[in-house]
Design a protein around this motif. Sequence first.
Motif, PDB file in Angstrom:
ATOM      1  N   ILE A  34       0.882  -1.159   0.000  1.00  0.00           N
ATOM      2  CA  ILE A  34       0.000   0.000   0.000  1.00  0.00           C
ATOM      3  C   ILE A  34       0.918   1.207   0.000  1.00  0.00           C
ATOM      4  O   ILE A  34       1.674   1.427   0.952  1.00  0.00           O
ATOM      5  CB  ILE A  34      -0.930   0.048   1.236  1.00  0.00           C
ATOM      6  N   TYR A  36       0.746   5.058  -0.072  1.00  0.00           N
ATOM      7  CA  TYR A  36      -0.172   6.200  -0.011  1.00  0.00           C
ATOM      8  C   TYR A  36       0.622   7.500  -0.036  1.00  0.00           C
ATOM      9  O   TYR A  36       1.639   7.641   0.607  1.00  0.00           O
ATOM     10  CB  TYR A  36      -1.134   6.095   1.185  1.00  0.00           C
ATOM     11  N   TYR A  38       0.710  11.634   0.350  1.00  0.00           N
ATOM     12  CA  TYR A  38       0.037  12.703   1.093  1.00  0.00           C
ATOM     13  C   TYR A  38       0.866  13.983   0.971  1.00  0.00           C
ATOM     14  O   TYR A  38       2.077  13.931   0.773  1.00  0.00           O
ATOM     15  CB  TYR A  38      -0.182  12.295   2.565  1.00  0.00           C
ATOM     16  N   GLU A  49      -4.753  10.515   8.443  1.00  0.00           N
ATOM     17  CA  GLU A  49      -4.530   9.392   7.531  1.00  0.00           C
ATOM     18  C   GLU A  49      -3.414   8.486   8.058  1.00  0.00           C
ATOM     19  O   GLU A  49      -3.557   7.262   8.092  1.00  0.00           O
ATOM     20  CB  GLU A  49      -4.184   9.911   6.133  1.00  0.00           C
ATOM     21  N   VAL A  67       2.658  -1.192   4.408  1.00  0.00           N
ATOM     22  CA  VAL A  67       2.088   0.143   4.213  1.00  0.00           C
ATOM     23  C   VAL A  67       3.216   1.172   4.224  1.00  0.00           C
ATOM     24  O   VAL A  67       4.019   1.213   5.151  1.00  0.00           O
ATOM     25  CB  VAL A  67       1.070   0.494   5.327  1.00  0.00           C
ATOM     26  N   GLY A  69       3.918   5.373   3.576  1.00  0.00           N
ATOM     27  CA  GLY A  69       3.452   6.730   3.324  1.00  0.00           C
ATOM     28  C   GLY A  69       4.548   7.497   2.605  1.00  0.00           C
ATOM     29  O   GLY A  69       5.732   7.346   2.927  1.00  0.00           O
ATOM     30  N   ARG A 121      -3.748  13.753  -2.832  1.00  0.00           N
ATOM     31  CA  ARG A 121      -3.790  12.624  -1.904  1.00  0.00           C
ATOM     32  C   ARG A 121      -4.294  11.401  -2.691  1.00  0.00           C
ATOM     33  O   ARG A 121      -5.382  11.417  -3.249  1.00  0.00           O
ATOM     34  CB  ARG A 121      -4.738  12.941  -0.751  1.00  0.00           C
ATOM     35  N   THR A 123      -3.808   6.802  -3.168  1.00  0.00           N
ATOM     36  CA  THR A 123      -3.295   5.528  -2.656  1.00  0.00           C
ATOM     37  C   THR A 123      -3.270   4.511  -3.787  1.00  0.00           C
ATOM     38  O   THR A 123      -4.222   4.416  -4.561  1.00  0.00           O
ATOM     39  CB  THR A 123      -4.180   5.011  -1.503  1.00  0.00           C
ATOM     40  N   HIS A 144     -10.788   5.700   4.977  1.00  0.00           N
ATOM     41  CA  HIS A 144      -9.944   5.276   3.855  1.00  0.00           C
ATOM     42  C   HIS A 144      -9.076   4.064   4.204  1.00  0.00           C
ATOM     43  O   HIS A 144      -9.021   3.097   3.429  1.00  0.00           O
ATOM     44  CB  HIS A 144      -9.071   6.442   3.372  1.00  0.00           C
ATOM     45  N   VAL A 148      -9.026   0.440   2.238  1.00  0.00           N
ATOM     46  CA  VAL A 148      -7.810  -0.142   1.639  1.00  0.00           C
ATOM     47  C   VAL A 148      -7.567  -1.531   2.220  1.00  0.00           C
ATOM     48  O   VAL A 148      -7.240  -2.474   1.491  1.00  0.00           O
ATOM     49  CB  VAL A 148      -6.593   0.781   1.844  1.00  0.00           C
TER      50      VAL A 148
END
Length: 155
Positions: A34, A36, A38, A49, A67, A69, A121, A123, A144, A148
Amino acid sequence: MADLDVGDVAPQFDLPRDGGGSLSLAALLGKPIILYFYPQDDTTSCTNEAIGFSQLKPEFEKAGAVVIGLSPDSVKKHDKFKAKYNLSVDLVADEERKVIEAYRLWVEKKLYGRTYMGVERGTFLIGRDGRIARIWRNVRVKGHAEEVLEAVRAL
């Protein structure tokens, strides 16, 4: 430049990460990822988030997923952000915005009648094979991370 679609090979990255070292897509292949994007550390939506994904990290791990970011902030800012909110997700720094641009998320934005360039933003769920399995654009933060997680479980 055309948008990325489900089924496309995810653009590669190798970026500096919080706490030192780097993270690359190639090193993570074989598990769902994942990724994502931002706009900025320590702003309301971005913080909510990151907290959402951090709270669900054990569930993502149970599903075999990683995950990450990503924002244009520096590693130093990421380290402060993680410490301040006790975040558990990995954060990578794309200060030159090369990965943000590769994923087509460096876009024209409008705020109070002013136009400027910024991070949309978004993902991306990248499958075990390195192909994009699902895309969320113009993400609304509330709910969100849960959405996901459901998508990861359905892979």
